[in-house]
Design an enzyme around this catalytic site. Structure first.
Site, PDB file in Angstrom:
ATOM      1  N   GLY A  79       0.683  -1.332  -0.079  1.00  0.00           N
ATOM      2  CA  GLY A  79      -0.073  -0.072  -0.024  1.00  0.00           C
ATOM      3  C   GLY A  79       0.806   1.265  -0.065  1.00  0.00           C
ATOM      4  O   GLY A  79       1.483   1.590  -0.931  1.00  0.00           O
ATOM      5  N   TYR A 101      -8.616   2.347  16.567  1.00  0.00           N
ATOM      6  CA  TYR A 101      -7.887   2.674  15.350  1.00  0.00           C
ATOM      7  C   TYR A 101      -7.678   4.258  15.566  1.00  0.00           C
ATOM      8  O   TYR A 101      -6.782   4.905  15.496  1.00  0.00           O
ATOM      9  CB  TYR A 101      -8.398   2.212  14.131  1.00  0.00           C
ATOM     10  CG  TYR A 101      -7.781   2.856  12.766  1.00  0.00           C
ATOM     11  CD1 TYR A 101      -6.621   1.961  12.268  1.00  0.00           C
ATOM     12  CD2 TYR A 101      -8.238   3.618  11.995  1.00  0.00           C
ATOM     13  CE1 TYR A 101      -5.681   2.506  11.396  1.00  0.00           C
ATOM     14  CE2 TYR A 101      -7.444   4.163  10.907  1.00  0.00           C
ATOM     15  CZ  TYR A 101      -6.373   3.626  10.702  1.00  0.00           C
ATOM     16  OH  TYR A 101      -5.586   3.992   9.391  1.00  0.00           O
TER      17      TYR A 101
END
Ligand code: NAP
Length: 259
Positions: free
Chosen positions: A20, A167
């Site tokens: 990524g 997160y």
């Protein structure tokens, strides 16, 4: 391909480099002339990234001092310390650019979130950044070198997100950590900035249900998800002297989402 060679004398350590955004950052920084130390939990993936990089490091049996792959779990203190030692031993200098891209999600609604999923996300996304930043800063200060540290946070660290309390907390922590590090390290000419991507098309986002992605995409003023290269462009700017008076900043790369 980068149009400038702003990082010819730089050595860049990139974590999460096997996939990524970390892979795109590695390609971009190498394209600007940096030697890249590509680190990932998955050493084979980091090696695949190195094969993509231009210059002598892309060839098998690359000589000492060119692009090189490293395996490390950034959430482990010993591993992070050894990583910096290995990079310095390999390149005979500390990295002048450090980009922490390693990150994970373990999404769950708060009412069901396990302690293990909380701990693991905080360990990789926040403690990992503390460990890598600290080890890199110590190496830079003791060798008298200046540098640019770039930590990948998330727009979710600023606005929160359903199903991502762990997160969001880790990414908000990255912003505060990076600002504090910037305050402490400015006197050593070490700049610290964070980048807040929005929704970027990577394997991490492939885990998000299509229904949610469609809804979010509809809210993005630019009308589409970002490409990892969009983040890499900003990282290259922050790594270079073109951003020489920028520290403690949190740069959003979101296509306007949640502005
Ligand atoms: P990705 O494709 O999943 O890449 C993350 C990389 O980090 C993977 O190669 C992963 O290795 C590695 N990694 C995971 N745990 C690690 C550890 N303990 N030590 C070392 N490496 C580890 O995700 P991405 O989308 O590129 O995300 C890169 C960063 O951007 C992350 O910090 C993420 O939170 C942030 N971000 C992404 C988006 C987005 O929309 N994609 C948005 C905002 C922020 P394995 O595959 O072996 O686990």
């Amino acid at each position: 391909m980068a149009s400038q060679l702003r990082l010819c004398s730089a050595l860049a350590l990139v974590t999460g480099a096997g996939s990524g955004i970390g892979r795109a950052v590695s390609v971009r920084l190498a394209g600007e002339g940096a030697a890249v130390a590509a680190c990932d939990l998955d050493g084979a993936a980091a090696q695949e990234t190195v094969q993509l990089l231009g210059g002598p490091g892309s060839k098998a049996g690359a000589p000492r001092g060119t692009h090189t792959a490293f395996q490390a779990d950034v959430s482990e203190a010993g591993a992070a310390r050894r990583l910096l030692e290995q990079v310095q031993a390999c390149f005979a200098r500390p990295p002048s650019v450090v980009v922490s891209c390693a990150g994970i999600t373990r999404d769950e609604f708060l009412l069901h979130l396990s302690e293990d999923d909380w701990d693991r996300v905080l360990a990789v996304n926040l403690k990992g950044i503390y460990l890598v930043t600290q080890a890199a800063a110590q190496a830079l200060v003791s060798s008298g070198c200046h540098g640019s540290i770039i930590n990948i946070s998330s727009i979710v660290g600023k606005v929160g997100n359903v199903g991502q309390t762990n997160y969001a907390a880790s990414k908000a922590g990255v912003i505060g950590f990076t600002q504090s590090a910037a305050r402490e390290l400015g006197r050593y000419r070490i700049r610290c900035n964070s980048v807040l991507p929005g929704f970027i098309a990577t394997p991490m986002v492939q885990k998000v249900p299509q229904k949610v992605l469609d809804k979010v995409t509809g809210m993005i003023p630019m009308g589409h998800m970002g490409d990892p290269k969009d983040v890499a462009d900003v990282v290259a700017f922050l790594a270079s002297e073109d951003s020489g008076y920028i520290t403690g900043a949190s740069v959003e790369v979101t296509g306007g989402l949640f502005m």
